[in-house]
Design an enzyme around this catalytic site. Structure first.
Site, mmCIF file in Angstrom:
data_model
loop_
_atom_site.group_PDB
_atom_site.id
_atom_site.type_symbol
_atom_site.label_atom_id
_atom_site.label_comp_id
_atom_site.label_asym_id
_atom_site.label_seq_id
_atom_site.Cartn_x
_atom_site.Cartn_y
_atom_site.Cartn_z
ATOM 1 N N THR A 44 14.746 -39.503 -0.831
ATOM 2 C CA THR A 44 13.592 -38.605 -0.691
ATOM 3 C C THR A 44 14.084 -37.162 -0.845
ATOM 4 O O THR A 44 15.213 -36.833 -0.451
ATOM 5 C CB THR A 44 12.867 -38.775 0.654
ATOM 6 O OG1 THR A 44 13.736 -38.359 1.714
ATOM 7 C CG2 THR A 44 12.432 -40.227 0.872
ATOM 8 N N THR A 73 14.596 -33.996 -5.822
ATOM 9 C CA THR A 73 14.266 -33.127 -6.959
ATOM 10 C C THR A 73 14.963 -31.774 -6.890
ATOM 11 O O THR A 73 14.759 -30.935 -7.771
ATOM 12 C CB THR A 73 12.739 -32.897 -7.009
ATOM 13 O OG1 THR A 73 12.312 -32.503 -5.707
ATOM 14 C CG2 THR A 73 12.020 -34.168 -7.426
ATOM 15 N N SER A 74 15.763 -31.557 -5.866
ATOM 16 C CA SER A 74 16.367 -30.232 -5.673
ATOM 17 C C SER A 74 17.583 -30.368 -4.766
ATOM 18 O O SER A 74 17.726 -31.360 -4.036
ATOM 19 C CB SER A 74 15.322 -29.310 -5.025
ATOM 20 O OG SER A 74 15.877 -28.045 -4.722
ATOM 21 N N GLY A 75 18.467 -29.394 -4.837
ATOM 22 C CA GLY A 75 19.529 -29.233 -3.833
ATOM 23 C C GLY A 75 20.384 -30.467 -3.579
ATOM 24 O O GLY A 75 20.873 -31.122 -4.505
ATOM 25 N N TYR A 98 13.457 -25.432 13.788
ATOM 26 C CA TYR A 98 14.141 -26.237 12.762
ATOM 27 C C TYR A 98 15.250 -27.067 13.404
ATOM 28 O O TYR A 98 15.379 -28.273 13.144
ATOM 29 C CB TYR A 98 14.713 -25.313 11.688
ATOM 30 C CG TYR A 98 15.582 -26.017 10.668
ATOM 31 C CD1 TYR A 98 15.015 -26.812 9.669
ATOM 32 C CD2 TYR A 98 16.970 -25.898 10.697
ATOM 33 C CE1 TYR A 98 15.819 -27.465 8.739
ATOM 34 C CE2 TYR A 98 17.773 -26.545 9.767
ATOM 35 C CZ TYR A 98 17.201 -27.322 8.784
ATOM 36 O OH TYR A 98 17.991 -27.969 7.863
HETATM 37 N N1 LIG Z 1 20.845 -26.324 2.545
HETATM 38 C C1 LIG Z 1 21.315 -26.334 3.805
HETATM 39 O O1 LIG Z 1 21.984 -25.403 4.245
HETATM 40 C C2 LIG Z 1 21.039 -27.493 4.698
HETATM 41 C C3 LIG Z 1 21.764 -27.590 5.897
HETATM 42 C C4 LIG Z 1 21.513 -28.646 6.752
HETATM 43 C C5 LIG Z 1 20.580 -29.584 6.423
HETATM 44 N N2 LIG Z 1 19.876 -29.476 5.262
HETATM 45 C C6 LIG Z 1 18.870 -30.495 4.980
HETATM 46 O O2 LIG Z 1 19.090 -31.037 3.698
HETATM 47 C C7 LIG Z 1 17.857 -31.550 3.199
HETATM 48 C C8 LIG Z 1 17.709 -31.092 1.754
HETATM 49 O O3 LIG Z 1 17.648 -29.692 1.741
HETATM 50 P P1 LIG Z 1 18.211 -28.811 0.534
HETATM 51 O O4 LIG Z 1 19.101 -27.810 1.124
HETATM 52 O O5 LIG Z 1 18.704 -29.667 -0.554
HETATM 53 O O6 LIG Z 1 16.873 -28.023 0.140
HETATM 54 P P2 LIG Z 1 15.964 -28.016 -1.172
HETATM 55 O O7 LIG Z 1 16.816 -27.721 -2.366
HETATM 56 O O8 LIG Z 1 14.840 -27.116 -0.841
HETATM 57 O O9 LIG Z 1 15.455 -29.525 -1.304
HETATM 58 C C9 LIG Z 1 14.465 -30.025 -0.430
HETATM 59 C C10 LIG Z 1 13.934 -31.325 -1.000
HETATM 60 O O10 LIG Z 1 12.915 -31.813 -0.117
HETATM 61 C C11 LIG Z 1 11.712 -31.962 -0.854
HETATM 62 N N3 LIG Z 1 10.546 -31.675 -0.033
HETATM 63 C C12 LIG Z 1 10.253 -30.535 0.618
HETATM 64 N N4 LIG Z 1 9.037 -30.636 1.202
HETATM 65 C C13 LIG Z 1 8.566 -31.853 0.875
HETATM 66 C C14 LIG Z 1 7.371 -32.535 1.157
HETATM 67 N N5 LIG Z 1 6.378 -31.978 1.863
HETATM 68 N N6 LIG Z 1 7.230 -33.798 0.665
HETATM 69 C C15 LIG Z 1 8.202 -34.363 -0.066
HETATM 70 N N7 LIG Z 1 9.357 -33.768 -0.372
HETATM 71 C C16 LIG Z 1 9.528 -32.525 0.095
HETATM 72 C C17 LIG Z 1 11.789 -30.986 -1.999
HETATM 73 O O11 LIG Z 1 10.914 -31.373 -3.038
HETATM 74 P P3 LIG Z 1 10.487 -30.328 -4.205
HETATM 75 O O12 LIG Z 1 11.764 -29.721 -4.719
HETATM 76 O O13 LIG Z 1 9.834 -31.199 -5.223
HETATM 77 O O14 LIG Z 1 9.612 -29.325 -3.563
HETATM 78 C C18 LIG Z 1 13.270 -31.098 -2.360
HETATM 79 O O15 LIG Z 1 13.492 -32.204 -3.196
HETATM 80 C C19 LIG Z 1 16.767 -31.043 4.146
HETATM 81 O O16 LIG Z 1 16.403 -32.073 5.026
HETATM 82 C C20 LIG Z 1 17.471 -29.930 4.905
HETATM 83 O O17 LIG Z 1 16.916 -29.723 6.172
HETATM 84 C C21 LIG Z 1 20.096 -28.458 4.383
#
Ligand SMILES: NC(=O)c1ccc[n+]([C@@H]2O[C@H](COP(=O)([O-])OP(=O)(O)OC[C@H]3O[C@@H](n4cnc5c(N)ncnc54)[C@H](OP(=O)(O)O)[C@@H]3O)[C@@H](O)[C@H]2O)c1
Length: 248
Positions: free
Chosen positions: A12, A15-17, A150
Site C-alpha cells: 500500500t 506510488t511514491s517514496g 503523527y
Molecule cells: N519519509 C520519512 O521520513 C518516514 C519516516 C518514518 C515513517 N515513514 C512512513 O513511511 C510511509 C511512506 O511514506 P513516504 O515517506 O514514502 O511518503 P510518500 O512519498 O508521501 O508516500 C506515501 C504513500 O502513501 C500513499 N497515501 C497517502 N495517503 C493515502 C491515502 N489516503 N490512501 C491511499 N494511499 C495513500 C501515497 O499515495 P499517492 O502518492 O498516490 O498520494 C504514497 O504512495 C508512511 O507510512 C510514513 O508515515 C516515513
C-alpha cells in the site's frame, strides 16, 4: 537476485517514496507485485516506472469499503498473498497547539484505522506462512517536537504489529514485523505547512547523528529482508532505521 521468487506481494502506498522503492526492490527479487496509491499523477508515474506486470490501483485509505474491495481484488489476481507491506501513510508535523479534530482524525484514519481494517480484510487472503511488514516510524520510539499526533499514530502501528502476532501467528502462520524509519528523503515532507517547513526540517536534520536524511532504498532493503524467508524466525521485530536518531 531471487530472494522473493514466487512470492505474491501487496504494497500500500506504492506510488511514491519508500513504497515505490520497495516495489522496485520486490520486483528485482522476483516477486509479483500489486501496489496502491491515491493521487492520479503518482499512479500514472508509478505505472510507467514499475511496468505493465504491476497492477497500480487507486485505493483511498480513508474509504473502508475500498480496503475490503482491495482484499477481494488481491484474491482475484493472486489467489492468496505471501507478503503485505502496509506502508501507506501521511504525516502532519506541527506544533501541538495547532492541531484540531479534523487534522487529528485524518492522521488516525489513514495511518491507523485503514491499516487495522485492511489487515482484517486480508486475513482470509494471506497464505500460511506469510509475512506482513508495517511501516511505523522512529517517532514512535522517540520524543520529537511537532511529531505529537503523527507519533501517536505510529505508536499505534507498532502496538498493532506486536499484538497481531498473538492473533495470527499460531492460527494463520502470519508473521508480522515493522520497520521504523527515521527521517527519509521522500515527498512525505512536502505536506508540512509552508510556515513550519523550515523549522521542522532544520530540527530534523540537526537531530540525526549521521548528519543526513536516509534514502528510501535504505528502508526498502530492510523490508525485503523482513518479507523474505531469510527472516522466517523474525517475529514482532520493530526495526528502527534512523541514522542513530533514537540511540543517542
Ligand atoms: N519519509 C520519512 O521520513 C518516514 C519516516 C518514518 C515513517 N515513514 C512512513 O513511511 C510511509 C511512506 O511514506 P513516504 O515517506 O514514502 O511518503 P510518500 O512519498 O508521501 O508516500 C506515501 C504513500 O502513501 C500513499 N497515501 C497517502 N495517503 C493515502 C491515502 N489516503 N490512501 C491511499 N494511499 C495513500 C501515497 O499515495 P499517492 O502518492 O498516490 O498520494 C504514497 O504512495 C508512511 O507510512 C510514513 O508515515 C516515513
Amino acid at each position: 537476485m531471487s530472494r522473493l521468487a514466487n512470492k505474491r506481494a501487496l504494497i500500500t502506498g506504492g506510488t511514491s517514496g519508500i513504497g515505490l522503492e520497495t516495489a522496485k526492490q520486490f520486483l528485482a527479487e522476483g516477486a509479483q507485485v500489486i501496489v496502491t496509491g491515491v493521487t492520479p499523477a503518482h499512479i500514472e508515474k508509478a505505472r510507467i516506472e514499475l511496468g505493465n506486470d504491476v497492477a497500480v490501483l487507486q485505493v483511498d485509505a480513508v474509504d473502508l469499503a475500498a480496503q475490503q474491495e482491495l482484499a477481494r481484488t488481491v484474491q482475484d489476481r493472486f489467489g492468496s498473498l505471501d507478503i503485505a507491506f502496509l506502508n501507506a501513510g501521511v504525516s502532519d508535523w506541527r506544533p501541538f497547539e495547532t492541531h484540531d479534530e479534523a487534522s487529528f482524525d485524518r492522521l488516525f484514519t489513514i495511518n491507523v484505522k485503514s491499516v487495522f481494517f485492511l489487515m482484517q480484510s486480508l486475513v482470509p487472503v494471506l497464505a500460511n506462512p506469510s509475512s506482513v511488514v508495517l511501516n511505523s516510524s522512529a517517532s514512535a520510539h522517540s520524543a520529537a517536537a511537532t511529531a505529537n499526533a503523527y507519533a501517536a499514530t505510529k505508536g499505534a502501528v507498532s502496538a498493532l504489529m506486536r499484538s497481531w502476532n498473538a492473533d495470527l501467528l499460531g492460527s494463520h502462520g502470519v508473521r508480522v514485523n515493522a520497520v521504523s524509519p527515521g527521517p527519509i528523503a521522500t515527498p512525505l515532507y512536502d505536506s508540512i505547512p509552508a510556515e513550519y517547513h523550515q523549522v521542522v526540517m532544520d530540527g530534523i536534520r540537526a537531530d540525526i547523528p549521521l548528519g543526513r536524511l536516509g534514502e528510501a532504498e535504505e528502508i526498502a532493503k530492510a523490508v525485503v529482508y523482513l518479507a523474505s524467508d531469510e527472516s522466517r524466525f523474525t517475529v514482532g521485530a520493530d526495526l528502527v532505521i534512523d541514522g542513530g536518531l533514537t540511540v543517542f
